[in-house]
Design a protein around this motif. Structure first.
Motif, PDB file in Angstrom:
ATOM      1  N   ARG A   1     141.191  68.416 -13.616  1.00 40.01           N
ATOM      2  CA  ARG A   1     139.974  68.573 -12.813  1.00 40.01           C
ATOM      3  C   ARG A   1     138.916  69.367 -13.586  1.00 40.01           C
ATOM      4  NH1 ARG A   1     139.307  71.801  -7.133  1.00 40.01           N
ATOM      5  NH2 ARG A   1     137.237  71.019  -6.660  1.00 40.01           N
ATOM      6  N   ALA A   2     139.343  70.455 -14.247  1.00 37.96           N
ATOM      7  CA  ALA A   2     138.409  71.255 -15.036  1.00 37.96           C
ATOM      8  C   ALA A   2     137.856  70.436 -16.203  1.00 37.96           C
ATOM      9  CB  ALA A   2     139.087  72.520 -15.535  1.00 37.96           C
ATOM     10  N   MET A   3     138.682  69.599 -16.797  1.00 38.16           N
ATOM     11  CA  MET A   3     138.219  68.739 -17.892  1.00 38.16           C
ATOM     12  C   MET A   3     137.130  67.782 -17.405  1.00 38.16           C
ATOM     13  SD  MET A   3     139.537  69.423 -20.814  1.00 38.16           S
ATOM     14  CE  MET A   3     139.349  67.947 -21.769  1.00 38.16           C
ATOM     15  N   ARG A   4     137.311  67.216 -16.216  1.00 39.55           N
ATOM     16  CA  ARG A   4     136.300  66.314 -15.660  1.00 39.55           C
ATOM     17  C   ARG A   4     134.983  67.066 -15.440  1.00 39.55           C
ATOM     18  NH1 ARG A   4     140.652  64.590 -12.590  1.00 39.55           N
ATOM     19  NH2 ARG A   4     139.906  65.709 -10.749  1.00 39.55           N
ATOM     20  N   HIS A   5     135.088  68.299 -14.926  1.00 39.23           N
ATOM     21  CA  HIS A   5     133.876  69.106 -14.718  1.00 39.23           C
ATOM     22  C   HIS A   5     133.204  69.424 -16.055  1.00 39.23           C
ATOM     23  CE1 HIS A   5     134.175  69.515 -10.438  1.00 39.23           C
ATOM     24  NE2 HIS A   5     135.358  70.119 -10.486  1.00 39.23           N
ATOM     25  N   ALA A   6     134.004  69.748 -17.061  1.00 45.36           N
ATOM     26  CA  ALA A   6     133.454  70.060 -18.381  1.00 45.36           C
ATOM     27  C   ALA A   6     132.743  68.841 -18.965  1.00 45.36           C
ATOM     28  CB  ALA A   6     134.560  70.538 -19.317  1.00 45.36           C
TER      29      ALA A   6
ATOM     30  N   GLN B   1     128.784  68.525 -19.921  1.00 45.14           N
ATOM     31  CA  GLN B   1     128.282  68.110 -21.229  1.00 45.14           C
ATOM     32  C   GLN B   1     127.248  67.003 -21.114  1.00 45.14           C
ATOM     33  OE1 GLN B   1     131.935  67.239 -23.337  1.00 45.14           O
ATOM     34  NE2 GLN B   1     131.651  69.055 -24.615  1.00 45.14           N
ATOM     35  N   GLY B   2     127.323  66.208 -20.061  1.00 38.14           N
ATOM     36  CA  GLY B   2     126.380  65.123 -19.871  1.00 38.14           C
ATOM     37  C   GLY B   2     125.014  65.580 -19.379  1.00 38.14           C
TER      38      GLY B   2
END
Length: 141
Positions: free
Chosen positions: A99-104, A108-109
């Motif tokens: 989940r944190a990776m998706r937020h990161a 970045q986008g």
């Protein structure tokens, strides 16, 4: 009148210039690693953007108070600010949750301005959480 040889005076001055130039590079590195512009960093420190510019070039001596403010802002020691000890890094085996990776990835986008805004919001929430924790520990005592 002055018993200090001229060569000693210029050596100290040269050493001082080298020190403040290195400190300026370190301040620049810290500022950029946290995603601050010079103007944002200046506001956070309570100085002008021109002062930050001069600190980063090594043209202006950063006082102990400024170094302390930087340390407080970045939650690191003053020794880490001046480069005496390396900045602490999180343990290498710490991984972000999916989940944190998706937020990161979403972060970045975003534009740099939007990223800085979101990061500042997270910093504020962290500070609120720390303050609540301190208050709770005071009430327990």
């Amino acid at each position: 009148m002055n018993d200090v040889p001229a060569t000693r005076k210029s050596t100290i001055k040269a050493e001082s210039r080298v020190y403040f130039a290195a400190l300026g590079r370190r301040i620049t590195q810290l500022r950029k690693s946290r995603g601050y512009t010079q103007a944002e960093f200046a506001r956070a420190l309570g100085v002008s953007q021109q002062a930050v510019f001069a600190y980063e070039l090594g043209d202006r001596r950063a006082s102990v108070m400024i170094v302390e403010r930087i340390a407080t802002l970045y939650r690191i020691s003053m020794d880490e600010v001046i480069g005496r000890v390396p900045e602490r890094k999180p343990p290498p085996n710490r991984r972000l949750s999916p989940r944190a990776m998706r937020h990161a990835e979403r972060l970045q986008g975003l534009s740099k301005t939007a990223q800085r805004f979101i990061i500042r919001q997270i910093d504020v929430l962290e500070e609120i959480g720390r303050a609540a924790k301190r208050e709770a520990s005071r009430q327990v005592k």
